[in-house]
Motif scaffolding. Structure first.
Motif: not given
Length: 268
Positions: A148, A152, A155
């Motif tokens: 995760d 993140d 992105s």
């Protein structure tokens, strides 16, 4: 109190549900536990297994269950706990005996005894299984959390694909291992493995590209800024120097060398 078998259906009685070794199965609907030997359901296996010529302790050992495992339905276990508490509150003698046990717990004697017994007895199958499952769950959780964080970071850096990010940052822009790992929220060891998996050659130690040198300079500046609590380390050094703070004091505060501080001041 007798524990007659409580069977949910005739099909259950005919087929017999035999739990696997090292696992205790509770039927939460009927509020019973299932016997490994006959597959029938009871409120308390501790009483039932006498019919099989075993004590509760022998049953736990035979089927790889935790020695502390209650062999009863939840409501039955709660009823027993309530009864024990009532006996405790009603009897000074029982309270005195429990007081001695609490003192042994406080002194560490109970822990020492438990460890001594554990050294002499092999861990039951259920305990090993519980430990393995807990460890596996923890590893899966850590892996999900790390994935995760990387998603993140991808992105935030404007990428949608990890392989593309690795090629762009490390191969094309020549970022260092440290800077690439920071941007993608990866450990350096994992980053090296990913580079190899995606066919990207890892530069040998000591190989310095212009971009790599610049990224290391940025990392050092960022670390020094975080240490003193500022966003602009150059501006902070200039302000401190103007107030009469010595180069050595600035070097100590930033965790860097005097030449490093001098270079940053001259850069201004």
């Amino acid at each position: 109190m007798t524990s007659a078998p409580i069977l949910r259906t005739r099909e259950d009685a005919d087929s017999g549900r035999h739990p696997e070794f090292g696992r205790l199965i509770r039927d939460e609907v009927a509020d019973t536990v299932i016997c490994h030997m006959c597959g029938h359901a009871f409120r308390s296996l501790g009483a039932h297994v006498r019919a099989h010529g075993m004590t509760a302790a022998e049953y736990r050992e035979e089927y790889g269950l935790l020695r502390s495992r209650a062999l009863s339905a939840r409501s039955f276990a709660q009823q027993q706990a309530d009864d024990r508490r009532a006996r405790y509150l009603a009897s000074k003698e029982v309270q005195k005996r429990f007081g001695a046990g609490r003192e042994m717990a406080r002194s560490g004697e109970l822990t020492r005894r438990r460890r001594a017994v554990a050294r002499e007895q092999a861990d039951p199958q259920e305990l090993r299984r519980v430990r393995q499952e807990t460890l596996a769950d923890g590893r899966r959780t850590q892996a999900r959390t790390a994935d995760d964080r990387t998603a993140d970071a991808l992105s935030a850096a404007g990428f949608t694909d990890l392989a593309e990010a690795l090629r762009t940052l490390y191969a094309d822009r020549h970022h260092s291992i440290e800077e690439t790992a920071r941007i993608l929220a990866l450990g350096r060891g994992k980053l090296r493995r990913l580079l190899t998996e995606h066919g990207i050659a890892v530069r040998p130690a000591g190989h310095n590209s212009g971009s790599g040198r610049r990224s290391r300079v940025q990392l050092n500046d960022r670390a020094a800024a975080q240490r003193v609590g500022t966003h602009d380390i150059g501006e902070w050094l200039s302000e401190q120097s103007a107030q009469g703070v010595s180069l050595r004091q600035l070097a100590t505060a930033t965790g860097r060398s005097v030449p490093w501080v001098t270079a940053r001041l001259h850069r201004r």
